[in-house]
Design a protein around this motif. Sequence first.
Motif, PDB file in Angstrom:
ATOM      1  N   GLN A 362      22.199  30.643  60.112  1.00 39.06           N
ATOM      2  CA  GLN A 362      23.643  30.430  60.011  1.00 39.06           C
ATOM      3  C   GLN A 362      24.027  28.980  60.322  1.00 39.06           C
ATOM      4  OE1 GLN A 362      25.336  33.456  62.600  1.00 39.06           O
ATOM      5  NE2 GLN A 362      25.278  34.963  60.961  1.00 39.06           N
ATOM      6  N   ARG A 363      23.169  28.061  59.908  1.00 40.03           N
ATOM      7  CA  ARG A 363      23.442  26.654  60.202  1.00 40.03           C
ATOM      8  C   ARG A 363      24.591  26.091  59.371  1.00 40.03           C
ATOM      9  NH1 ARG A 363      17.565  24.836  57.848  1.00 40.03           N
ATOM     10  NH2 ARG A 363      17.979  25.133  55.632  1.00 40.03           N
ATOM     11  N   ARG A 364      24.960  26.788  58.282  1.00 39.96           N
ATOM     12  CA  ARG A 364      26.090  26.343  57.463  1.00 39.96           C
ATOM     13  C   ARG A 364      27.333  27.202  57.684  1.00 39.96           C
ATOM     14  NH1 ARG A 364      24.170  24.828  51.317  1.00 39.96           N
ATOM     15  NH2 ARG A 364      23.007  22.924  51.805  1.00 39.96           N
ATOM     16  N   SER A 365      27.296  28.100  58.637  1.00 40.74           N
ATOM     17  CA  SER A 365      28.431  28.999  58.844  1.00 40.74           C
ATOM     18  C   SER A 365      29.662  28.215  59.304  1.00 40.74           C
ATOM     19  CB  SER A 365      28.087  30.065  59.880  1.00 40.74           C
ATOM     20  OG  SER A 365      27.921  29.486  61.165  1.00 40.74           O
ATOM     21  N   GLU A 366      30.811  28.812  59.078  1.00 50.31           N
ATOM     22  CA  GLU A 366      32.065  28.158  59.461  1.00 50.31           C
ATOM     23  C   GLU A 366      32.117  27.898  60.963  1.00 50.31           C
ATOM     24  OE1 GLU A 366      36.898  29.068  59.309  1.00 50.31           O
ATOM     25  OE2 GLU A 366      35.484  30.309  58.163  1.00 50.31           O
ATOM     26  N   MET A 367      31.635  28.859  61.755  1.00 53.58           N
ATOM     27  CA  MET A 367      31.649  28.686  63.203  1.00 53.58           C
ATOM     28  C   MET A 367      30.740  27.533  63.629  1.00 53.58           C
ATOM     29  SD  MET A 367      30.871  31.493  66.180  1.00 53.58           S
ATOM     30  CE  MET A 367      32.265  32.478  65.611  1.00 53.58           C
ATOM     31  N   ARG A 368      29.559  27.447  63.007  1.00 51.75           N
ATOM     32  CA  ARG A 368      28.636  26.366  63.368  1.00 51.75           C
ATOM     33  C   ARG A 368      29.215  25.007  62.986  1.00 51.75           C
ATOM     34  NH1 ARG A 368      25.517  24.404  67.057  1.00 51.75           N
ATOM     35  NH2 ARG A 368      24.042  22.884  66.258  1.00 51.75           N
ATOM     36  N   LEU A 369      29.847  24.913  61.842  1.00 51.49           N
ATOM     37  CA  LEU A 369      30.441  23.637  61.441  1.00 51.49           C
ATOM     38  C   LEU A 369      31.575  23.238  62.380  1.00 51.49           C
ATOM     39  CD1 LEU A 369      30.441  23.988  57.547  1.00 51.49           C
ATOM     40  CD2 LEU A 369      28.874  22.673  58.982  1.00 51.49           C
ATOM     41  N   ARG A 370      32.320  24.228  62.903  1.00 49.01           N
ATOM     42  CA  ARG A 370      33.353  23.915  63.895  1.00 49.01           C
ATOM     43  C   ARG A 370      32.724  23.320  65.155  1.00 49.01           C
ATOM     44  NH1 ARG A 370      35.823  28.975  62.673  1.00 49.01           N
ATOM     45  NH2 ARG A 370      35.120  29.814  64.683  1.00 49.01           N
ATOM     46  N   GLN A 371      31.595  23.893  65.570  1.00 49.74           N
ATOM     47  CA  GLN A 371      30.901  23.347  66.740  1.00 49.74           C
ATOM     48  C   GLN A 371      30.461  21.908  66.496  1.00 49.74           C
ATOM     49  OE1 GLN A 371      27.712  26.114  67.321  1.00 49.74           O
ATOM     50  NE2 GLN A 371      28.957  27.586  68.450  1.00 49.74           N
ATOM     51  N   LEU A 372      29.960  21.629  65.290  1.00 48.12           N
ATOM     52  CA  LEU A 372      29.503  20.270  64.989  1.00 48.12           C
ATOM     53  C   LEU A 372      30.674  19.287  64.961  1.00 48.12           C
ATOM     54  CD1 LEU A 372      26.770  20.960  62.276  1.00 48.12           C
ATOM     55  CD2 LEU A 372      26.480  20.495  64.710  1.00 48.12           C
ATOM     56  N   HIS A 373      31.827  19.730  64.490  1.00 48.58           N
ATOM     57  CA  HIS A 373      33.014  18.865  64.534  1.00 48.58           C
ATOM     58  C   HIS A 373      33.362  18.510  65.981  1.00 48.58           C
ATOM     59  CE1 HIS A 373      34.483  18.408  60.411  1.00 48.58           C
ATOM     60  NE2 HIS A 373      34.084  19.649  60.188  1.00 48.58           N
ATOM     61  N   VAL A 374      33.278  19.508  66.866  1.00 48.65           N
ATOM     62  CA  VAL A 374      33.551  19.262  68.284  1.00 48.65           C
ATOM     63  C   VAL A 374      32.550  18.258  68.844  1.00 48.65           C
ATOM     64  CG1 VAL A 374      33.580  20.309  70.581  1.00 48.65           C
ATOM     65  CG2 VAL A 374      34.623  21.511  68.646  1.00 48.65           C
ATOM     66  N   LEU A 375      31.268  18.468  68.550  1.00 46.75           N
ATOM     67  CA  LEU A 375      30.229  17.586  69.071  1.00 46.75           C
ATOM     68  C   LEU A 375      30.346  16.175  68.503  1.00 46.75           C
ATOM     69  CD1 LEU A 375      27.260  20.101  68.891  1.00 46.75           C
ATOM     70  CD2 LEU A 375      28.283  19.181  70.978  1.00 46.75           C
ATOM     71  N   ARG A 376      30.789  16.060  67.285  1.00 47.55           N
ATOM     72  CA  ARG A 376      30.960  14.730  66.685  1.00 47.55           C
ATOM     73  C   ARG A 376      32.073  13.953  67.369  1.00 47.55           C
ATOM     74  NH1 ARG A 376      33.595  14.632  60.942  1.00 47.55           N
ATOM     75  NH2 ARG A 376      35.340  15.154  62.317  1.00 47.55           N
ATOM     76  N   ASP A 377      33.149  14.633  67.733  1.00 44.76           N
ATOM     77  CA  ASP A 377      34.318  13.950  68.286  1.00 44.76           C
ATOM     78  C   ASP A 377      34.242  13.770  69.795  1.00 44.76           C
ATOM     79  OD1 ASP A 377      35.286  13.950  65.704  1.00 44.76           O
ATOM     80  OD2 ASP A 377      36.468  15.768  65.973  1.00 44.76           O
ATOM     81  N   ALA A 378      33.257  14.389  70.455  1.00 47.87           N
ATOM     82  CA  ALA A 378      33.190  14.346  71.917  1.00 47.87           C
ATOM     83  C   ALA A 378      32.255  13.240  72.378  1.00 47.87           C
ATOM     84  CB  ALA A 378      32.713  15.688  72.454  1.00 47.87           C
ATOM     85  N   ASP A 379      32.673  12.546  73.434  1.00 46.85           N
ATOM     86  CA  ASP A 379      31.832  11.511  74.028  1.00 46.85           C
ATOM     87  C   ASP A 379      30.988  12.046  75.179  1.00 46.85           C
ATOM     88  OD1 ASP A 379      32.743   9.506  72.304  1.00 46.85           O
ATOM     89  OD2 ASP A 379      34.514   9.142  73.563  1.00 46.85           O
ATOM     90  N   ASP A 380      31.467  13.093  75.846  1.00 47.74           N
ATOM     91  CA  ASP A 380      30.703  13.627  76.974  1.00 47.74           C
ATOM     92  C   ASP A 380      30.875  15.138  77.055  1.00 47.74           C
ATOM     93  OD1 ASP A 380      33.224  14.094  78.118  1.00 47.74           O
ATOM     94  OD2 ASP A 380      33.174  12.237  79.270  1.00 47.74           O
ATOM     95  N   LEU A 381      30.207  15.720  78.015  1.00 47.29           N
ATOM     96  CA  LEU A 381      30.174  17.178  78.158  1.00 47.29           C
ATOM     97  C   LEU A 381      31.550  17.751  78.458  1.00 47.29           C
ATOM     98  CD1 LEU A 381      28.651  19.879  78.509  1.00 47.29           C
ATOM     99  CD2 LEU A 381      28.240  19.211  80.871  1.00 47.29           C
TER     100      LEU A 381
END
Length: 640
Positions: A362-381
């Motif tokens: 499920q690496r292309r799932s909508e939920m996974r892509l939302r997580q990647l958007h979060v990780l892209r925009d975040a500088d720290d934990l």
Amino acid sequence: MIVGTAGHIDHGKTALLQALTGQAGDQRQEERARGMTIDLGYRYAALAEGAPLTGFIDVPGHERFIHNMLAGAHGIDLVLLVVAADDGVMPQTREHLAIIELLGIPQALVAVSKCDRVEPARLAQVQAQVTELLAPGPYAGARQFPLSSVTGEGVDALRQALLDAERQVCKRSARGGLRLAVDRAFAVTGAGVVVTGTALAGRVSAGDTLLLGKTGKPVRVRGLHAQNQAALVAEAGQRVALNISADRLAVEQVHRGDWLVPEWLHAPSTRVDIELNLLQTESRTFEHFSAVHVHLGTQDVTARVALLEGEALAPGQRMFAQLLLNAPLQAVHGDRLVLRDQRAQRTIGGGRVLDPFAPSRQRRSEMRLRQLHVLRDADDLEQALPALLTSAPGGLDPQRLERQFNRLRETWTLPTEVRVIATRQGPLLFADAQWQTLRQQVLAQLALFHEQEPDQLGPDRDRLRRFCALPLERPAFVSLVDELLDDGVISSSGPWLHLPDHKVQLSEADNALWERLQPRLLEGQFDPPWVRTLAGEENRDEADVRLLLRKLARLGLVHQVVRDLFYPQATLQRMAELLLAQADETPIVQVAAFRDMLGIGRKRSVQILEYFDRIGLTRRVADQRHIRADSALAQQQARH
């Protein structure tokens, strides 16, 4: 500060560093013979009297040695782009510039070398070329210094600019575990194995124990140098040399590309999610599942690239992608990496690591892509955590987050709305609102189960988990159920879970049949009739009788000793009383004595005793069976 060179072959990088530091380069015999830098060179010098030592990394400019250049470019604070005034901008000038832009090196200065060989008009022309080259990227407007390493013209001005830049260098955070990318390993007589590299994070002290390489071999730090000086502690942003020791450690076992990290951070992975940036200079689109070389730290690993938002990526565009690596990679969130083509002939792009522990499904799932958007925009934990929780219905593993962000849990500042849930496999993090929703869903599904199966007391944990179909692994679901039990909002009767006010409701037909079966079971005493006998006497199907008796077993009205043989509660109670009465004389149960006590056959006596083993009244040890005075049934008998 660590300064690295970049530029085309024979543009004077090594000579310039000699003019700046007074230290000769090209120390290797092959380099002297060929008159070119082949591998990385290292120098340390104070740029002014009393100033701290500055580390310089000299990289080869030949296209065949780009992999060596990449190994030295990670972790530098300032790049010194060298362009020869006679040649001007050349192919490796452009490729080196693309690499340092992809790596996100914060500062750049340009040295226009060999200016003593050209006329002023040519010098101006080359400076214009450089200005045009840098204009579209992050180093637009970088200062240029015409100079000659032979005559010394312009070298002092560059040295002063480096001093000014050193004052502006942002000190790297020493927070987190040490991450040392090994670029050299050698043996020192009387000391043993020494490894060098740039500390990308954390700090290290003499006496520390670290894990080396993909296999995680434990090594002890016997001593260290930071910026070419003996030290007790080294930290992020410094060139570090570590004298390490371990059982049977040989210098041949240490390679460029190995990492030194603490045990809690060691987690090489073969699937890494990144944000991929394809260079504008590429002549064709990048296809899904293309093969590449991945350069991170001093590692060079081959991989396939799975595009996550399409089947192709156009030059100059970005897309989420997953690297399927052919060898483990040690990465953390925010790491920069460079991609070269399958034959390692050209740099095609790069990226930023978002998740070093990417999922295989499920690496292309909508939920996974939302997580990647979060990780892209975040500088720290802390910045990423709230949004990550909303897109992680199964909770987040804090140990994985520690490794993903290189942050020990003790240093986190958790928002108040985050709950830490203990499970048998370790803690999980949930948003409080999300956890409350899961609780309500379990209660709603349990109520629905009672509505659909009114003649059953309730499901066990595993059946309820399947019925609820929540996105929780079993340990998390068990913790959720345990919490509901502790709060009293659900109840348990043996393994069966139910709402506190739920009562099993038999149909009128079942009640009528039970009223006819119960006397026959009681009359049978210690040898009640089998299901087939009861069904025959009632002229009913065996399956109907068996189903009813199993329902009654869940209610505790009968006990299924073996398949198709049920004992009423009163009869089982009587047999337990007889057995416990014997315990006054001896706690050891003899099958023959029990058989004689009940007046039935040995086989049936053994079946009954095995049932008592299962419900905890007795315990079998080797060839003997003991009465458990601490069992619930024994204590119940004692109260009566």
